[in-house]
Design a protein around this motif. Sequence first.
Motif, PDB file in Angstrom:
ATOM      1  N   MET A 130       0.868  -1.172   0.000  1.00 47.87           N
ATOM      2  CA  MET A 130       0.000   0.000   0.000  1.00 47.87           C
ATOM      3  C   MET A 130       0.902   1.218   0.000  1.00 47.87           C
ATOM      4  N   VAL A 133       2.673   3.597   3.450  1.00 45.29           N
ATOM      5  CA  VAL A 133       2.337   2.611   4.478  1.00 45.29           C
ATOM      6  C   VAL A 133       2.724   3.082   5.872  1.00 45.29           C
ATOM      7  N   ASP A 140      -6.542   7.205   1.225  1.00 40.07           N
ATOM      8  CA  ASP A 140      -7.595   6.190   1.182  1.00 40.07           C
ATOM      9  C   ASP A 140      -7.650   5.503  -0.176  1.00 40.07           C
ATOM     10  N   ASP A 204      -4.747  -3.264  11.880  1.00 42.39           N
ATOM     11  CA  ASP A 204      -4.889  -2.109  12.764  1.00 42.39           C
ATOM     12  C   ASP A 204      -5.929  -2.268  13.860  1.00 42.39           C
ATOM     13  N   PHE A 212      -7.164  -0.574   7.310  1.00 42.76           N
ATOM     14  CA  PHE A 212      -6.014  -0.789   6.446  1.00 42.76           C
ATOM     15  C   PHE A 212      -5.314  -2.096   6.795  1.00 42.76           C
ATOM     16  N   ARG A 214      -1.753  -2.717   6.582  1.00 36.83           N
ATOM     17  CA  ARG A 214      -0.541  -1.920   6.352  1.00 36.83           C
ATOM     18  C   ARG A 214       0.605  -2.844   5.971  1.00 36.83           C
ATOM     19  N   ASN A 258      -8.947   1.220  -3.832  1.00 39.32           N
ATOM     20  CA  ASN A 258      -9.340   1.522  -2.458  1.00 39.32           C
ATOM     21  C   ASN A 258      -8.316   0.848  -1.544  1.00 39.32           C
ATOM     22  N   GLN A 259      -7.455   1.638  -0.913  1.00 41.82           N
ATOM     23  CA  GLN A 259      -6.352   1.070  -0.140  1.00 41.82           C
ATOM     24  C   GLN A 259      -6.802   0.385   1.145  1.00 41.82           C
ATOM     25  N   ARG A 260      -8.037   0.605   1.564  1.00 42.02           N
ATOM     26  CA  ARG A 260      -8.545  -0.101   2.740  1.00 42.02           C
ATOM     27  C   ARG A 260      -9.035  -1.500   2.382  1.00 42.02           C
ATOM     28  N   ARG A 261      -9.006  -1.826   1.098  1.00 36.50           N
ATOM     29  CA  ARG A 261      -9.488  -3.142   0.664  1.00 36.50           C
ATOM     30  C   ARG A 261      -8.460  -3.926  -0.135  1.00 36.50           C
ATOM     31  N   THR A 298     -15.295   3.850   3.204  1.00 33.37           N
ATOM     32  CA  THR A 298     -14.284   2.923   3.694  1.00 33.37           C
ATOM     33  C   THR A 298     -14.770   2.154   4.900  1.00 33.37           C
TER      34      THR A 298
END
Length: 299
Positions: A130, A133, A140, A204, A212, A214, A258-261, A298
């Motif tokens: 990601m 990071v 996001d 997290d 996230f 990470r 979408n960096q949360r997924r 998110t």
Amino acid sequence: MFIDIPNELEAALIDLPLPTWALDGSFLTKATRERYRTKLTATPRFEETAATLWQALNGEGGGYAVLRLGNLAKALGADDRFLRLATGFAAEVALPFSPFPRWPLWKDIGVKVDKDPGKSSGIGYNAFHMDLVNGTLPPDYTTLLCVRPDPLGGGPSILSDAHAAVARLSQDSRALLAEPAYHYGSFFNLFGVGEEYKPFPILDGSAPGEGFVRFTAKMLQRSELRQAHADAARELAEELVRGQVSFMLQPGDYLIVNQRRFLHGREALRSGQETVPVADRRLLLQLFLRARAGDDSTA
């Protein structure tokens, strides 16, 4: 996850002059976003296309999308008019910004044959990661606009559902990944991504399937980790590869993640890059997005 632009919308966008954007710090100003939205929503089927994009990124089972802007790129060239249209689509998702004060809103990612091969501008395999990071507030969304693919035919994009990969791990591995034992990279001269997070947990503490993940595979080679934590991260890396999808971006393709997924990366470029003139090498433009306050995209 590939979204074609309706013909009538393409025709309208080719003739649509969007104004030059303005920035508030490193963020696209509210006035710019409002002007873009006013003009874009007056075009046929724009709102329908934007809603499809939103659902692909944030709906159940979603997390990334490729907006096929190739015909617009061909008609307009990769100049300011085209970038304003891409920025307008991005602003329908979240707030465009640049975390790098020394760079413009869109950052070039070209090919440098003498660069570390694993970096984004290198020629080798760019493992799953990601972006930003090690910031307390990573973007996001990360987005990549393809200006030119590798003319030698390499470098397909890879993506993997991070939470699905985590769900396949053992409980012991997940417990290790939730410990603040990981670190990677430097942190200086950045804007809008919070403070340096070091060490950080890969997981997290959010409910399963949220928050996230990470992770950057680069820390397995470039960070000193305890053996147990390294093994857990390596197990996650293997699951990400097991669940990956890959595809080749074409000129004008706009990838939004979408960096949360999802985590992203890139397969190696084809050998022989040193024979390709710099002006003909693979070129992507990168833009980051921050979810708006109160945005449930998110969740």
